[in-house]
Design a protein around this motif. Sequence first.
Motif, mmCIF file in Angstrom:
data_model
loop_
_atom_site.group_PDB
_atom_site.id
_atom_site.type_symbol
_atom_site.label_atom_id
_atom_site.label_comp_id
_atom_site.label_asym_id
_atom_site.label_seq_id
_atom_site.Cartn_x
_atom_site.Cartn_y
_atom_site.Cartn_z
ATOM 1 N N GLU A 40 115.565 88.145 66.398
ATOM 2 C CA GLU A 40 116.149 88.433 67.700
ATOM 3 C C GLU A 40 115.876 87.271 68.644
ATOM 4 O OE1 GLU A 40 116.389 92.262 70.591
ATOM 5 O OE2 GLU A 40 114.366 91.563 70.150
ATOM 6 N N SER A 41 116.862 86.955 69.446
ATOM 7 C CA SER A 41 116.748 85.944 70.481
ATOM 8 C C SER A 41 116.938 86.651 71.822
ATOM 9 C CB SER A 41 117.814 84.862 70.281
ATOM 10 O OG SER A 41 117.734 83.896 71.299
ATOM 11 N N VAL A 42 115.907 86.605 72.664
ATOM 12 C CA VAL A 42 115.955 87.293 73.958
ATOM 13 C C VAL A 42 115.948 86.250 75.066
ATOM 14 C CG1 VAL A 42 114.852 88.987 75.476
ATOM 15 C CG2 VAL A 42 114.675 89.240 72.975
ATOM 16 N N ARG A 43 116.922 86.368 75.961
ATOM 17 C CA ARG A 43 116.988 85.449 77.097
ATOM 18 C C ARG A 43 117.058 86.245 78.390
ATOM 19 N NH1 ARG A 43 122.558 84.528 78.707
ATOM 20 N NH2 ARG A 43 123.956 85.568 77.237
ATOM 21 N N SER A 44 116.761 85.569 79.479
ATOM 22 C CA SER A 44 116.800 86.184 80.804
ATOM 23 C C SER A 44 118.126 85.869 81.466
ATOM 24 C CB SER A 44 115.661 85.639 81.668
ATOM 25 O OG SER A 44 115.762 86.146 82.985
ATOM 26 N N LEU A 45 118.628 86.827 82.226
ATOM 27 C CA LEU A 45 119.810 86.625 83.044
ATOM 28 C C LEU A 45 119.371 86.783 84.502
ATOM 29 C CD1 LEU A 45 122.927 86.199 83.012
ATOM 30 C CD2 LEU A 45 123.140 88.685 83.012
ATOM 31 N N GLY A 46 119.117 85.635 85.154
ATOM 32 C CA GLY A 46 118.748 85.631 86.553
ATOM 33 C C GLY A 46 117.390 86.225 86.873
ATOM 34 N N GLY A 47 116.532 86.405 85.870
ATOM 35 C CA GLY A 47 115.227 87.008 86.101
ATOM 36 C C GLY A 47 115.289 88.510 86.322
ATOM 37 N N LEU A 48 116.501 89.088 86.243
ATOM 38 C CA LEU A 48 116.693 90.517 86.500
ATOM 39 C C LEU A 48 117.029 91.307 85.238
ATOM 40 C CD1 LEU A 48 118.804 90.217 89.765
ATOM 41 C CD2 LEU A 48 116.348 90.710 89.566
ATOM 42 N N TRP A 49 117.568 90.644 84.250
ATOM 43 C CA TRP A 49 117.993 91.300 83.007
ATOM 44 C C TRP A 49 117.476 90.509 81.819
ATOM 45 C CZ3 TRP A 49 120.542 95.868 83.233
ATOM 46 C CH2 TRP A 49 121.141 96.199 84.449
ATOM 47 N N THR A 50 117.235 91.206 80.718
ATOM 48 C CA THR A 50 117.019 90.527 79.445
ATOM 49 C C THR A 50 118.180 90.892 78.534
ATOM 50 O OG1 THR A 50 115.657 92.314 78.539
ATOM 51 C CG2 THR A 50 114.510 90.465 79.599
ATOM 52 N N LEU A 51 118.609 89.912 77.756
ATOM 53 C CA LEU A 51 119.671 90.094 76.773
ATOM 54 C C LEU A 51 119.080 89.749 75.417
ATOM 55 C CD1 LEU A 51 122.496 88.175 78.669
ATOM 56 C CD2 LEU A 51 121.952 90.606 78.809
ATOM 57 N N GLY A 52 118.986 90.719 74.537
ATOM 58 C CA GLY A 52 118.416 90.510 73.219
ATOM 59 C C GLY A 52 119.501 90.569 72.158
ATOM 60 N N GLU A 53 119.786 89.425 71.539
ATOM 61 C CA GLU A 53 120.787 89.369 70.470
ATOM 62 C C GLU A 53 120.063 89.336 69.136
ATOM 63 O OE1 GLU A 53 124.396 86.928 71.186
ATOM 64 O OE2 GLU A 53 123.238 86.218 72.932
ATOM 65 N N GLY A 54 120.310 90.357 68.320
ATOM 66 C CA GLY A 54 119.620 90.465 67.052
ATOM 67 C C GLY A 54 120.549 90.430 65.869
ATOM 68 N N GLN A 55 119.957 90.157 64.728
ATOM 69 C CA GLN A 55 120.672 90.281 63.458
ATOM 70 C C GLN A 55 119.664 90.640 62.392
ATOM 71 O OE1 GLN A 55 122.543 86.393 63.009
ATOM 72 N NE2 GLN A 55 121.015 85.826 61.519
ATOM 73 N N GLY A 56 120.130 91.431 61.433
ATOM 74 C CA GLY A 56 119.204 91.861 60.399
ATOM 75 C C GLY A 56 119.900 92.449 59.201
ATOM 76 N N GLU A 57 119.107 92.631 58.163
ATOM 77 C CA GLU A 57 119.598 93.180 56.911
ATOM 78 C C GLU A 57 120.005 94.643 57.097
ATOM 79 O OE1 GLU A 57 116.401 90.691 54.176
ATOM 80 O OE2 GLU A 57 115.978 92.769 54.724
#
Length: 160
Positions: A40-57
């Motif tokens: 998973e790659s988690v990034r911040s959006l403006g310090g107010l939101w986190t966006l976690g993009e994941g991939q898995g089996e």
Amino acid sequence: MKAEPQKEHEWLAELVGEWSSEMDCSMGPDQPRQKFKGKESVRSLGGLWTLGEGQGEMPDGSTGRTLMTLGFDPAKGRFVGSFIGSMMTHQWLYDGALDETGTALLLDSEGPSMSGDGSLSAYRDIMTIVSPDHRILTSSVPDGNGGWTEFMTAHYRRTG
């Protein structure tokens, strides 16, 4: 409109980064639990939101992709968010709060019942920060006695 991050947004900022995961899932009654790996790659959006993009089996050997959003709504005094995945058509909407220790975020949602009868059921995801480099996500359903039964646990370890 200029929202400023609150202490709850600082809690979410601890999720930002690159993570590997190992998930342990119940596959149904009388079936052995299975383990799956992901990232998973988690990034911040403006310090107010986190966006976690994941991939898995996935159980069939394919790769599933997910997107989790988490934020805090000061007007509601609640954490809010959503979860979608390439393997489903339901959008999960989160409503939650930190536990009394401040290390676990309890996220309630509603989704398709595991019975497969088309009804909706309550679900609870609990995200626990064990350390800056380790967090755990557990997913549970009501046990019928006022408690919860865990059906999935994922350990996330920071890789970057």
